[in-house]
Scaffold this motif. Structure first.
Motif, short mmCIF file in Angstrom:
data_model
loop_
_atom_site.label_atom_id
_atom_site.label_comp_id
_atom_site.label_asym_id
_atom_site.label_seq_id
_atom_site.Cartn_x
_atom_site.Cartn_y
_atom_site.Cartn_z
N GLY A 1 -3.83 -1.05 5.35
CA GLY A 1 -2.44 -0.77 5.73
C GLY A 1 -1.48 -0.96 4.57
O GLY A 1 -0.49 -0.23 4.44
N ALA A 2 -1.78 -1.94 3.70
CA ALA A 2 -0.85 -2.27 2.60
C ALA A 2 -1.16 -1.48 1.33
O ALA A 2 -0.40 -1.59 0.36
N THR A 3 -2.24 -0.69 1.33
CA THR A 3 -2.66 -0.04 0.09
C THR A 3 -1.60 0.93 -0.45
O THR A 3 -1.25 0.87 -1.63
N ILE A 4 -1.10 1.80 0.43
CA ILE A 4 -0.13 2.80 -0.04
C ILE A 4 1.15 2.11 -0.56
O ILE A 4 1.57 2.39 -1.69
N PRO A 5 1.74 1.17 0.22
CA PRO A 5 2.91 0.47 -0.34
C PRO A 5 2.59 -0.26 -1.66
O PRO A 5 3.42 -0.28 -2.57
N ALA A 6 1.37 -0.81 -1.76
CA ALA A 6 1.00 -1.53 -2.99
C ALA A 6 0.92 -0.57 -4.17
O ALA A 6 1.37 -0.89 -5.28
N ILE A 7 0.37 0.63 -3.92
CA ILE A 7 0.30 1.63 -5.00
C ILE A 7 1.71 2.04 -5.42
O ILE A 7 2.02 2.14 -6.61
#
Lengths: 243, 526
Positions: free
Chosen positions: B506-512
């Motif tokens: 879930g946090a991957t896209i915001p982290a990228i």
């Protein structure tokens, strides 16, 4: 060692504002000596901060070169530029930009933590040394009693002193200050300025952006950005360091 | 290593993280509760089915049963003794059970069993009530009613065999609470303080503990049939041991016809009650002696006028395999044995016998319950799919929460980049942060979920006390009288790992996005 720390040559930078391209720097050049206190002045939006960001490796110019200690900053790798930002340059911002979740001590430790490897962290040495050096640095800027406070518990002047301590923790050869007194009252501003002058007397090379002539009067050299190029004005105290 | 440091800081200082932790915790809670209850339900169905049925069942496809069952049991026990541990015949019929003293009448699934063999083929014997406190006293033979009385010292006592059996139980019982509970309510002949006078023989002048009344065959009755279930899950027993009961059933001839005679009425005495935990069984199962029932139903061997015999019939042969024998392999061997047995039978079989034998099937307990187990398995899968969709919603929610966090932290990201942090390092902060949110949420959710599942029956009892309509687990629908409440460690570990992975995804896209933030833009961000 060369007496020059940094050479910027023909720096061009423009920004796209909607459909309009705004040319901020149009061939700005400067040479910075070791131990020099240089002030960059100019009207709002003339490109002072942009120049500072380019000097600090945070921004890239459209054209031009930047040499730091004979290394071309913008042809170097990303990793080199990160190390340059981390170890060779210290930033001080007008709005301090401290991390609100961290204490004063942790804010100052942060550049060390960013630099530390996983092994150094796990062995505990990195954190211990960072804590010790950060405490010493905060003591130097007169905040030894405020180590465990959060940034929102400090005055503007104190926050800026924390930011200075953070900028100095890794012993950078170049300190870049973007209007460090711009958000402070006169007394606080004077206090910060005194600190910077003191650091410079200790051999710290400083480039400071300001639009306040009174603040600029403390520098060895004053540069003006006009129409995207740098023009030199003789500083009131005139002296140039011989390093 | 600032990643760990900042992730930890964000985790315990950011209120928004609390909402993300709650979202994960709720999902983990829901999935764990559903998985434990549904999984426990399937396991219970399997466990109880096997407990009730044993391993392999040879069953007649008709109500009138099949002949030559004993001969086949003899073949199994002699030629296949390395596979078959024990085999026992049963008769299944339908009837009405009546308690004359109270006029209680109940529909009954009547099962004729050889008790000593039947308790060895399955777990039936483990659910007896009286036999627990008076071991060895439960039987289906002729018996009279035990009454309490007074000993020479004037103290209350029970008939001598009950006293002896009780002492045996006391010596073997390792749970002191069970003994204390018995002592608090010593006359388990009745099992409740109400109706206490009925443990004494009020028609007799003899004050000693004795057996009274006429002798009738014993009957073991499902505990939900005659007892009152308490909210705590126990039973209030109104009918004392040995009380007279009447079982009325219908005899069917070898050809499947009703005998034409009046329904068979059998006087019995309550020998014990049985708790299998399967409501459908406990609410209508009645167990009587095999031989007695066979005779009463006319299924025993009888001479014909021409000097031949009508063969005795049974409805099922229940077979327990030796430990370590693979179920399907054992069933296959028994199927082969049955085919060979049929081939070896006399050529001129009675027409009815021939037909009855043609309907006999050999099945494993799993095959017999496959429709029910399959349906429950499908229900479990469906539930998991629904919860999977909910979890995807949680992943999206975490993605939104982290996008907001990244937006809010844009300036800090710029500062960290100015301090030399890499894009990967910045993304690492948010990935670590998300893993922390996932770990905290899943541990919380798993903890509360495990507690909830463990006390799920007590919680239901509490809700029922608040309002009877709040009872969600109806034993009449779900077969079992208690909600399955076992949490499997494997399930917990799987759910926790999946939750942490989901939070990270879930946090991957915001982290990228955070990693790609341009520092100058971030520093100018207000």
């Amino acid at each position: 060692m060369s007496k020059y720390l940094l050479h910027a040559r023909g720096i061009h930078k423009s920004y796209q504002m909607g459909r309009v391209s705004v040319r901020v720097l149009q061939g700005a050049s400067l040479d910075l000596r070791n131990g020099e206190f240089l002030v960059v002045m100019g009207a709002s939006g003339c490109g002072k901060s942009t120049l500072l960001h380019i000097l600090g490796g945070l921004d890239t110019p459209d054209r031009g070169t930047l040499e730091f200690d004979r290394q071309d900053v913008f042809t170097a790798s990303d990793a080199w530029r990160r190390t340059y930002r981390s170890l060779s340059v210290g930033f001080i911002f007008q709005f301090y930009h401290l991390l609100p979740e961290c204490t004063v001590l942790e804010n100052v430790m942060m550049p060390r933590l960013v630099k530390a490897s996983a092994m150094q962290w796990l062995l505990g040495g990195a954190k211990r040394t960072a804590r010790r050096d950060a405490s010493a640095m905060l003591d130097r800027v007169g905040l030894a009693e405020r180590l465990q406070h959060r940034p929102n518990e400090l005055s503007g002047g104190e926050r800026q002193r924390v930011a200075i301590a953070r900028a100095l923790i890794n012993g950078p050869r170049l300190l870049l200050a973007d209007e460090p007194t711009g958000n402070l009252d006169a007394a606080m501003g004077e206090e910060i300025l005194r600190l910077l002058v003191e650091l410079n007397r200790g051999g710290q090379t400083i480039v400071m952006v300001t639009h306040d002539p009174k603040v600029a009067s403390h520098a060895h050299r004053r540069l003006h950005i006009r129409a995207g190029v740098i023009e030199e004005a003789k500083a009131r105290n005139g002296a140039r360091p011989e390093r | 290593m600032y990643k760990w440091f900042l992730a930890w800081r964000y985790l315990h200082t950011k209120l928004i993280a609390f909402f993300a932790v709650c979202a994960v915790a709720l999902c983990v809670f829901m999935v764990l509760v559903a998985m434990s209850v549904m999984g426990g339900f399937v396991d219970k169905v399997r466990e109880r089915s096997r407990g009730l049925l044993s391993d392999v069942i040879v069953e007649a496809g008709t109500m009138q049963g099949f002949p030559y069952y004993q001969k086949f049991i003899d073949v199994l026990m002699s030629d296949h003794r390395d596979v078959v541990q024990i085999a026992t015949p049963t008769i299944v019929a339908y009837g009405i059970l009546r308690v004359p003293d109270t006029t209680l009448t109940r529909p009954a699934d009547v099962r004729g069993i050889k008790l000593d063999e039947y308790v060895q083929v399955n777990t039936f014997g483990q659910g007896f009530h009286y036999d627990r406190y008076y071991p060895g006293t439960t039987h289906l033979g002729l018996q009279r009613q035990p009454f309490a009385g007074f000993d020479a010292d004037g103290a209350l006592t029970l008939p001598p065999d009950h006293v002896k059996a009780n002492e045996k139980w006391r010596r073997a019982e390792t749970d002191p609470k069970a003994i204390a509970d018995y002592d608090a309510e010593p006359f388990r002949l009745r099992g409740s303080s109400e109706g206490g006078d009925r443990i004494f023989d009020v028609d007799s002048t003899d004050i000693r503990a004795v057996y009274g009344g006429d002798a009738f065959p014993g009957v073991i009755v499902g505990c939900d049939m005659i007892n009152e279930r308490t909210r705590e899950g126990g039973y209030k027993r109104w009918d004392p041991r040995g009380i007279r009961m009447t079982l009325t059933t219908i005899a069917i001839t070898a050809s499947g016809n009703l005998t034409g005679e009046a329904p068979v009425s059998i006087p019995l005495r309550l020998a014990d009650d049985s708790h299998t935990g399967v409501y459908e069984v406990d609410v209508k199962a009645v167990y009587v002696d095999f031989d007695m029932l066979q005779k009463k139903l006319g299924m025993n061997a009888m001479p014909r006028g021409d000097g031949t015999f009508i063969q005795a019939r049974a409805k099922q042969i229940i077979i327990r395999l030796h430990e370590g024998i693979e179920l399907n392999a054992g069933a296959d061997e028994i199927r082969t044995a049955w085919t060979e047995f049929l081939a070896a039978l006399p050529v001129q079989l009675d027409l009815n016998d021939e037909r009855s034998l043609g309907f006999v099937r050999v099945s494993t307990w799993e095959e017999m319950q496959s429709t029910f187990i399959g349906a429950v398995e499908k229900e479990k899968i469906l539930m998991m799919v629904i919860l999977g969709v909910i979890s995807i919603v949680a992943i999206v929610l975490i993605g939104c929460v982290f996008y907001m966090i990244v937006e809010k932290k844009t300036r800090d990201i710029g500062v960290l980049k100015a301090l030399g942090a890499s894009g990967t390092g910045i993304a690492g902060i948010f990935i670590t942060y998300a893993a922390g949110v996932g770990a905290a949420g899943s541990i919380l959710g798993a903890g509360f979920g495990a507690l909830f599942v463990h006390y799920i029956n007590e919680i239901q009892a509490l809700l029922e006390r608040v309002h009877p309509q709040l009872r969600v687990w109806n034993p009449e629908i779900y077969s079992f009288d208690r909600i399955p409440n076992v949490v499997k460690p494997d399930d917990v570990i799987t759910i926790v790992l999946v939750a942490i992975t989901a939070a990270v995804i879930g946090a991957t896209i915001p982290a990228i996005i955070a990693g790609r933030v341009w520092p100058v833009k971030a520093l100018r961000y207000e």
